[in-house]
Motif scaffolding. Structure first.
Motif, PDB file in Angstrom:
ATOM      1  N   ASP A  90      53.954  26.238  35.464  1.00 52.87           N
ATOM      2  CA  ASP A  90      53.529  26.084  34.066  1.00 52.87           C
ATOM      3  C   ASP A  90      54.584  25.400  33.196  1.00 52.87           C
ATOM      4  O   ASP A  90      54.331  25.120  32.019  1.00 52.87           O
ATOM      5  CB  ASP A  90      53.121  27.436  33.456  1.00 52.87           C
ATOM      6  N   SER A  91      55.758  25.109  33.761  1.00 54.44           N
ATOM      7  CA  SER A  91      56.792  24.409  32.990  1.00 54.44           C
ATOM      8  C   SER A  91      56.613  22.887  33.038  1.00 54.44           C
ATOM      9  O   SER A  91      57.299  22.158  32.322  1.00 54.44           O
ATOM     10  CB  SER A  91      58.187  24.779  33.511  1.00 54.44           C
ATOM     11  N   TYR A  92      55.695  22.410  33.875  1.00 57.76           N
ATOM     12  CA  TYR A  92      55.429  20.976  33.966  1.00 57.76           C
ATOM     13  C   TYR A  92      54.339  20.574  32.980  1.00 57.76           C
ATOM     14  O   TYR A  92      53.579  21.433  32.496  1.00 57.76           O
ATOM     15  CB  TYR A  92      54.977  20.608  35.382  1.00 57.76           C
ATOM     16  N   ASP A  93      54.246  19.278  32.698  1.00 62.39           N
ATOM     17  CA  ASP A  93      53.140  18.820  31.868  1.00 62.39           C
ATOM     18  C   ASP A  93      51.853  18.853  32.698  1.00 62.39           C
ATOM     19  O   ASP A  93      51.881  19.104  33.911  1.00 62.39           O
ATOM     20  CB  ASP A  93      53.404  17.421  31.289  1.00 62.39           C
ATOM     21  N   LEU A  94      50.721  18.612  32.053  1.00 61.50           N
ATOM     22  CA  LEU A  94      49.439  18.751  32.745  1.00 61.50           C
ATOM     23  C   LEU A  94      49.342  17.837  33.964  1.00 61.50           C
ATOM     24  O   LEU A  94      48.830  18.234  35.010  1.00 61.50           O
ATOM     25  CB  LEU A  94      48.277  18.473  31.787  1.00 61.50           C
ATOM     26  N   LYS A  95      49.850  16.617  33.836  1.00 59.29           N
ATOM     27  CA  LYS A  95      49.808  15.703  34.972  1.00 59.29           C
ATOM     28  C   LYS A  95      50.623  16.255  36.137  1.00 59.29           C
ATOM     29  O   LYS A  95      50.200  16.211  37.299  1.00 59.29           O
ATOM     30  CB  LYS A  95      50.341  14.322  34.575  1.00 59.29           C
ATOM     31  N   ILE A 138      51.278  19.381  36.751  1.00 56.23           N
ATOM     32  CA  ILE A 138      50.569  20.533  37.304  1.00 56.23           C
ATOM     33  C   ILE A 138      49.461  20.068  38.241  1.00 56.23           C
ATOM     34  O   ILE A 138      49.354  20.519  39.389  1.00 56.23           O
ATOM     35  CB  ILE A 138      49.985  21.416  36.173  1.00 56.23           C
ATOM     36  N   TYR A 139      48.617  19.149  37.754  1.00 52.61           N
ATOM     37  CA  TYR A 139      47.498  18.647  38.560  1.00 52.61           C
ATOM     38  C   TYR A 139      47.992  18.018  39.857  1.00 52.61           C
ATOM     39  O   TYR A 139      47.454  18.277  40.939  1.00 52.61           O
ATOM     40  CB  TYR A 139      46.699  17.598  37.778  1.00 52.61           C
ATOM     41  N   THR A 140      49.003  17.173  39.740  1.00 47.59           N
ATOM     42  CA  THR A 140      49.506  16.463  40.919  1.00 47.59           C
ATOM     43  C   THR A 140      49.967  17.443  41.980  1.00 47.59           C
ATOM     44  O   THR A 140      49.628  17.309  43.171  1.00 47.59           O
ATOM     45  CB  THR A 140      50.672  15.529  40.529  1.00 47.59           C
TER      46      THR A 140
END
Length: 311
Positions: A129-134, A136-138
C-alpha cells in the motif's frame, strides 16, 4: 452450507471484474517439480488453490465490497528482487517469513540473527500500500503472491497466550484493561489498573461482542479480512501445519539462494509448549458450548476457505 444471511446473488468477485486476478502460478521449473521430490508438494498446491477458487465461486456476499484497493493490500509485504508478495497472517509463521524476506531482499545475511524487534518495528520491509496505484497493479499482476494460514482456533489460542499470558506493554494496558473492566465482575483495582491476567473466557466474550470496548487486532482478525483471498488470487497457499516443508518448497519455486532455509526456531517464549490441538482443547474447556459454537462461527469463512476441519 453457508448460513442464509450469507446467500445472495451478488458476488464480491464481480466488483473486481477480474482486473487484479492474474492466472494461477505455474511451477517456475516444470522439470524441477516433476522430476524431483517436490511433485507431491506441487499436487498439494494445485488442490489448495482449486479448493479456494471453488469456494470463492460459490460464496456470495450480501453487499458489494466497497473496500479501497489500498486497504485490500495493506497487509501485503513486497520483495522486489524475487518478485514476491507476502500477505502477513499473524501467528502463522509471519515473524520468520519477514526474516526470510529481509534475507531475500539483501537486508540481512542470515535469518537467524534478526531480532524480533527488528522484524516487527524496524521498518525494513515495504508494504504494497506504500506504492502508487500503478505500482500496486503491476505487482499484483506480475509478482508471485503467497499466504500462510493456520487452523483458526489454534491461531486464536496462540494469539491469546502470546499477548495476555506474558508481560506486554501494549496489549495489557490497551486490550486487557478494557476487557477486564467490561467482562469481569468485581474486578480488583490492580487488575483494572494493569490489565494483566485476562482469562481466556473474558477474551472470547470480548471477541464475540458486537459492541467491543476496544477494536479488533490483526492477531485475531479473520484471514478473510486480512488478506481477502477471494479478491486477490494467491499463487501459493502454505499451511502452518506443514510450515517448514511448504516454505522451503516455495523458496525453491521463486529462485531463492540454495542455502536459504526457512528458520525452525520459535520466535518468542521459546520455552512454552507450542499451541497444539491438545493445548487448544484445554482452553476451549473454559468456554460454554454456545461460546465454542459462536467462536467457530466467527471464523467460519476461514475454516471453509482453507479446508480446515471444524473442532
Amino acid at each position: 452450507r453457508l448460513p442464509e444471511q450469507q446467500k445472495t446473488s451478488e458476488s464480491p468477485l464481480s466488483w473486481f471484474r477480474g482486473v487484479y486476478l492474474p492466472p494461477a502460478l505455474h511451477p517456475l521449473n516444470q522439470t524441477f517439480v516433476k522430476g524431483g521430490e517436490w511433485q507431491d508438494m506441487d499436487s498439494t498446491q494445485e488442490k489448495r488453490r482449486a479448493f479456494l477458487q471453488d469456494f470463492c465461486r460459490k460464496y456470495n456476499s450480501r453487499k458489494k465490497l466497497q473496500t479501497h484497493l489500498v486497504h485490500l493490500v495493506s497487509r501485503i509485504y513486497v520483495e522486489d528482487r524475487h518478485k514476491v508478495l507476502y500477505c502477513e497472517v499473524p501467528k502463522a509463521g509471519c515473524s520468520n517469513w519477514k526474516r526470510v524476506l529481509m534475507v531475500l531482499s539483501g537486508l540481512a545475511a542470515s535469518a537467524n540473527n534478526i531480532s524480533h524487534d527488528d522484524v516487527h518495528y524496524g521498518k525494513h520491509l515495504r508494504k504494497l500500500d506504500s506504492y502508487d496505484l500503478k505500482g500496486i497493479y503491476t505487482r499484483l499482476n506480475t509478482y508471485t503472491k503467497f499466504i500462510f494460514v493456520r487452523d483458526p482456533m489454534e491461531r486464536l489460542v496462540s494469539a491469546f497466550r502470546d499477548k495476555f499470558e506474558h508481560p506486554n506493554s501494549y496489549y495489557h494496558p490497551v486490550f486487557g484493561k478494557a476487557i477486564i473492566k467490561k467482562y469481569r465482575h468485581n474486578a480488583d483495582e490492580e487488575a483494572l489498573k494493569t490489565g494483566s491476567g485476562v482469562k481466556f473466557k473474558e477474551f472470547i466474550q470480548y471477541l464475540l461482542d458486537s459492541h467491543r470496548p476496544v477494536g479488533m487486532d490483526i492477531h485475531w482478525e479473520q484471514v478473510s479480512k486480512l488478506c481477502y483471498p477471494c479478491l486477490i488470487n494467491y499463487d501459493f497457499i502454505g499451511k502452518f501445519e506443514t510450515l517448514e516443508e511448504d516454505a522451503n518448497y516455495f523458496l525453491q519455486l521463486v529462485g531463492a539462494p540454495a542455502n536459504l532455509k526457512f528458520p525452525k526456531f520459535k520466535d518468542r517464549h521459546s520455552s512454552d509448549e507450542r499451541t497444539s490441538t491438545e493445548v487448544v482443547r484445554q482452553y476451549l474447556k473454559e468456554l460454554s458450548k454456545e461460546e465454542r459454537q459462536l467462536t467457530y462461527d466467527f471464523y467460519y469463512l476461514d475454516y471453509l476457505m482453507f479446508n480446515y476441519t471444524s473442532p
